[in-house]
Design a protein around this motif. Structure first.
Motif, mmCIF file in Angstrom:
data_model
loop_
_atom_site.group_PDB
_atom_site.id
_atom_site.type_symbol
_atom_site.label_atom_id
_atom_site.label_comp_id
_atom_site.label_asym_id
_atom_site.label_seq_id
_atom_site.Cartn_x
_atom_site.Cartn_y
_atom_site.Cartn_z
ATOM 1 N N ASP A 29 -15.033 10.869 -1.383
ATOM 2 C CA ASP A 29 -16.080 10.097 -2.060
ATOM 3 C C ASP A 29 -15.557 9.668 -3.421
ATOM 4 N N LEU A 30 -16.027 8.521 -3.889
ATOM 5 C CA LEU A 30 -15.686 8.056 -5.233
ATOM 6 C C LEU A 30 -16.966 7.846 -6.027
ATOM 7 N N SER A 31 -16.918 8.169 -7.313
ATOM 8 C CA SER A 31 -18.084 7.868 -8.157
ATOM 9 C C SER A 31 -17.861 6.620 -8.999
ATOM 10 N N GLY A 32 -16.650 6.072 -8.958
ATOM 11 C CA GLY A 32 -16.381 4.804 -9.630
ATOM 12 C C GLY A 32 -15.176 4.138 -8.996
ATOM 13 N N TRP A 33 -15.203 2.838 -8.822
ATOM 14 C CA TRP A 33 -14.052 2.115 -8.262
ATOM 15 C C TRP A 33 -14.163 0.656 -8.648
ATOM 16 N N GLY A 34 -13.050 -0.065 -8.531
ATOM 17 C CA GLY A 34 -13.112 -1.484 -8.845
ATOM 18 C C GLY A 34 -11.837 -2.202 -8.459
ATOM 19 N N LEU A 50 0.831 -1.213 0.000
ATOM 20 C CA LEU A 50 0.000 0.000 0.000
ATOM 21 C C LEU A 50 0.863 1.261 0.000
ATOM 22 N N ALA A 51 2.016 1.190 0.677
ATOM 23 C CA ALA A 51 2.907 2.356 0.709
ATOM 24 C C ALA A 51 3.463 2.641 -0.691
ATOM 25 N N ASP A 52 3.912 1.581 -1.364
ATOM 26 C CA ASP A 52 4.425 1.758 -2.728
ATOM 27 C C ASP A 52 3.330 2.253 -3.670
ATOM 28 N N ALA A 53 2.164 1.640 -3.579
ATOM 29 C CA ALA A 53 1.088 2.005 -4.501
ATOM 30 C C ALA A 53 0.612 3.431 -4.238
ATOM 31 N N GLY A 54 0.536 3.807 -2.956
ATOM 32 C CA GLY A 54 0.114 5.168 -2.617
ATOM 33 C C GLY A 54 1.090 6.204 -3.171
ATOM 34 N N GLN A 55 2.383 5.892 -3.050
ATOM 35 C CA GLN A 55 3.386 6.801 -3.590
ATOM 36 C C GLN A 55 3.270 6.899 -5.117
ATOM 37 N N ALA A 56 2.991 5.781 -5.760
ATOM 38 C CA ALA A 56 2.834 5.795 -7.219
ATOM 39 C C ALA A 56 1.655 6.670 -7.626
ATOM 40 N N VAL A 57 0.539 6.546 -6.916
ATOM 41 C CA VAL A 57 -0.646 7.357 -7.244
ATOM 42 C C VAL A 57 -0.342 8.845 -7.050
ATOM 43 N N ARG A 83 -10.641 0.783 -2.207
ATOM 44 C CA ARG A 83 -11.158 1.508 -1.039
ATOM 45 C C ARG A 83 -10.061 1.785 -0.014
ATOM 46 N N GLU A 84 -9.087 0.863 0.093
ATOM 47 C CA GLU A 84 -7.943 1.140 0.972
ATOM 48 C C GLU A 84 -7.171 2.344 0.458
ATOM 49 N N MET A 85 -6.993 2.400 -0.862
ATOM 50 C CA MET A 85 -6.277 3.536 -1.452
ATOM 51 C C MET A 85 -7.055 4.828 -1.209
ATOM 52 N N GLN A 86 -8.361 4.741 -1.322
ATOM 53 C CA GLN A 86 -9.191 5.919 -1.051
ATOM 54 C C GLN A 86 -8.942 6.441 0.361
ATOM 55 N N ARG A 87 -8.909 5.523 1.342
ATOM 56 C CA ARG A 87 -8.697 5.916 2.736
ATOM 57 C C ARG A 87 -7.277 6.475 2.928
ATOM 58 N N THR A 88 -6.301 5.822 2.274
ATOM 59 C CA THR A 88 -4.913 6.264 2.408
ATOM 60 C C THR A 88 -4.717 7.675 1.874
ATOM 61 N N LEU A 89 -5.366 7.955 0.746
ATOM 62 C CA LEU A 89 -5.190 9.265 0.113
ATOM 63 C C LEU A 89 -6.086 10.327 0.753
ATOM 64 N N GLY A 90 -7.147 9.887 1.410
ATOM 65 C CA GLY A 90 -8.081 10.838 1.989
ATOM 66 C C GLY A 90 -9.040 11.426 0.970
#
Lengths: 124, 377
Positions: B71-76, B24-31, B61-68
Motif C-alpha cells: 500500500d502507498l499513502s502518497g504517490w505521483g 523499469l529494471a534500471d529504476a527498480g534496481q536504483a530504488v 504504481r508500476e514501481m509499487q508492483r515491481t517492489l511488492g
C-alpha cells in the motif's frame, strides 16, 4: 493559436488585445495572462519589429542553406515577441534592435512568419 | 517540533551507453540500492514519486508492483512540465514534510534515446506548434541558443564562456569512475566542436545515457542515527511568461525567483555554499543558475570563473563535481542529487571536496525550476 495561422494565411501578423487591461499578448491563449480577462480581441499588427535574438542552424549538406530562426519583438509593445525565419539578411550583419519587416512564409510543415529588412518588401 | 526531512539514501544505476535494459529494471534496481544505502527496506516505503517526461517512463504504481509494496499513502507521476527529475524529489520531500509519508522514494529512468515527450496539453502547446513549422527544432535547445546570443547582446558576454562549463565537467568526470564521458576536454577542443545551433555547440549539450537514479527521503526521526543529509530548504518557481521561448525573464528564466525563494528559506546563504551541483542540461543553464544563486555576480561568469579554476578541483567553489549531466551523463538531476549527498558524507574519493558541509542542487530551467539547499547532520 488558430487565429494566428489564419492571419498568416491572409498575410497578417496578429496578437490578442485584452479588452480589460489593453495588454497585447502572443502566443494566443484565449485569455489575458496579465489580468485574467477571458475575452481578448484579435488585433492586426503593423508587421514592424526588431531583432531580439536568433539562432543559426548550419546547412546539413554542402548544398543546403543555413536556417536563421529568430525571436522578433513587435514595435507595438515591449516584450511582445514572435518566432520567425530571418530572410534576405546575413546572420553576420544582424544586431540587437535591428528593424525588420514581417511577411508570411511557407515551409513544408506549416505557414510561418518571415522577417526581412525593414522597407525591403511591401507588406500587405 | 516538526521533524525534518532528510535524504537517507541515494543510488545511481549506470550511467552507461552499451547495454540498454528495460527502464523499469534500471529504476527498480536504483530504488533497491537507494533503500539499502539508507539502511531501510522495501516495507518501510509508503511514498513513490517519479518524473514521467516520456511515454515509456515507469509509473509510480508500476514501481509499487515491481517492489511488492502492499500500500502507498502518497504517490505521483510528475509530467513533462516539472523541473526535470527534481520534480519527483521535491514531491517526495513535500510528502514527508506534510506528514503524508514517512519514507518517500523519488526515482527516474534515463534513456539515451527517449521517445518524444509529445506535446504538453493545454495552452503551453503553442510553443511546440509554432516551432514545428520551422523544421526539427526543439523548444529548450532553441531557446538556449537564443539566450546565449541575447546574453551577448544585453550583457556583452562571449558565448564562448560556456566552454568553461564544458571543460569543468570533463575535468571532474575524469576523477569520477561513474562518469559515462571521461574524455578530457580543453577550451580549444570545445571551440572546435560541432556547431549544433549557433552559438550552441555539441559540448554544450548533456550526454545521453541509459541508467536510473533514486533518492530516499524520510522523516528525520525515522532514520534515527544513520548518516543522512538534511534538506535545509527547497524551492520551486515557474517565473512569468508563456513558456521557454516567450518567458518574461529571457536570460534567466525562473532561476532568479527560484534561487531567491531558496535563500529566504535556508539557514545558510550563497556565501556559505561549499559545493554546487547546478543543472547543466545545457552549459548555459549552469552559468545562469550560478549567477541566479548569487554564487557569481550577474553577467560576470566569464571573468569570475578565472579560466575555470574557480569551479574546478581545488577551486573556491567546486561545481558539478561528478561531471554533471554534461559528462557523468543525463540522469535528469538524479546524478546531481546523488553527488551532493555523497559530497556531504565525504564519500567521493578522488572528486571529494574536503570538508564539504553545505551544498546546493538545482534543476531545470525556463519555467520549470527547482532547488535544494542541503547540509550535513
Amino acid at each position: 493559436m488558430d487565429a494566428y495561422f489564419t492571419g498568416l494565411a491572409a498575410g497578417r501578423l496578429v496578437a490578442e488585445r485584452c479588452q480589460a487591461c489593453s495588454r497585447l499578448q502572443f502566443p494566443l491563449e484565449g485569455r489575458c495572462a496579465g489580468c485574467g480577462d477571458g475575452d481578448p480581441l484579435i488585433e492586426v499588427l503593423s508587421g514592424e519589429g526588431v531583432v531580439y535574438s536568433y539562432a543559426v542552424q548550419p546547412g546539413r549538406a554542402a548544398e543546403s542553406a543555413e536556417v536563421v530562426l529568430a525571436l522578433v519583438e513587435a514595435v507595438e509593445q515591449p516584450g511582445l515577441r514572435y518566432l520567425g525565419l530571418l530572410v534576405d539578411l546575413e546572420a553576420g550583419d544582424l544586431a540587437p534592435g535591428m528593424p525588420l519587416a514581417f511577411r508570411p512564409g511557407d515551409t513544408d510543415a506549416a505557414m510561418v512568419a518571415e522577417w526581412g529588412p525593414a522597407g525591403g518588401w511591401d507588406v500587405t | 517540533v516538526t521533524p525534518q526531512a532528510v535524504i537517507a539514501g541515494t543510488a545511481v544505476v549506470g550511467p552507461r551507453r552499451d547495454l540498454p535494459r528495460a527502464p523499469l529494471a534500471d529504476a527498480g534496481q536504483a530504488v533497491e540500492r537507494a533503500l539499502a544505502d539508507a539502511g531501510l527496506a522495501v516495507p518501510d516505503v509508503d511514498g513513490l514519486f517519479t518524473y514521467t517526461h516520456t511515454p515509456t517512463d515507469p509509473r509510480a504504481r508500476e514501481m509499487q508492483r515491481t517492489l511488492g509494496i502492499a500500500d502507498l499513502s502518497g504517490w505521483g507521476d510528475l509530467g513533462v512540465s516539472g523541473a526535470s527529475g527534481m520534480a519527483a524529489v521535491v514531491a517526495a520531500a513535500e510528502a514527508v514534510l506534510s506528514g503524508a509519508c514517512q519514507v518517500a522514494v523519488a526515482f527516474k529512468a534515463a534513456r539515451q534515446r527517449p521517445p518524444s515527450p509529445g506535446v504538453p496539453a493545454g495552452c503551453l502547446s503553442a510553443e511546440e506548434r509554432l516551432l514545428a513549422g520551422y523544421g526539427p527544432f526543439r523548444v529548450a535547445m532553441t531557446s538556449v541558443a537564443m539566450r546565449m546570443r541575447r546574453r551577448a547582446f544585453e550583457l556583452g558576454c562571449d558565448p564562448g564562456e560556456c566552454g568553461f562549463v564544458a571543460v569543468n565537467a570533463s575535468r571532474w568526470a575524469a576523477r569520477n569512475d561513474r562518469a559515462a564521458r571521461r574524455t578530457l576536454l580543453d577550451l580549444d577542443a570545445y571551440a572546435a566542436s560541432r556547431v549544433v545551433l549557433d552559438p550552441l555547440r555539441l559540448h554544450d549539450c548533456d550526454y545521453p545515457v541509459d541508467g536510473a537514479g533514486a533518492v530516499v527521503i524520510a522523516r528525520g526521526d525515522v532514520v534515527g542515527n544513520r548518516p543522512a543529509v538534511t534538506i535545509d530548504a527547497l524551492s520551486c518557481a515557474t517565473g512569468s511568461g508563456h513558456g521557454w521561448l516567450f518567458s518574461d525573464d529571457f536570460l534567466y528564466g525562473a532561476t532568479r525567483r527560484c534561487a531567491g525563494r531558496l535563500w529566504e528559506r535556508a539557514s545558510f546563504g550563497p556565501g556559505d555554499v561549499d559545493v554546487g551541483q547546478v543543472y547543466d542540461g545545457f552549459s548555459y543553464m549552469a552559468i545562469a543558475w550560478l549567477e541566479a544563486l548569487g554564487l557569481c555576480p550577474e553577467g560576470r561568469f566569464g571573468k569570475w570563473v578565472e579560466g575555470g579554476d574557480r569551479i574546478g578541483p581545488g577551486g573556491d567553489l567546486p561545481v558539478n563535481t561528478s561531471g554533471g549531466q554534461l559528462a557523468e551523463g543525463r540522469l535528469h538531476t538524479f546524478g546531481l542529487v546523488h553527488e551532493a549527498v555523497r559530497q556531504l558524507r565525504g564519500d567521493c574519493g578522488p572528486h571529494q571536496v574536503a570538508g564539504a558541509a553545505t551544498a546546493v542542487v538545482t534543476a531545470g530551467f525556463g519555467p520549470q525550476c527547482a532547488a535544494l539547499a542541503l547540509r550535513t547532520g
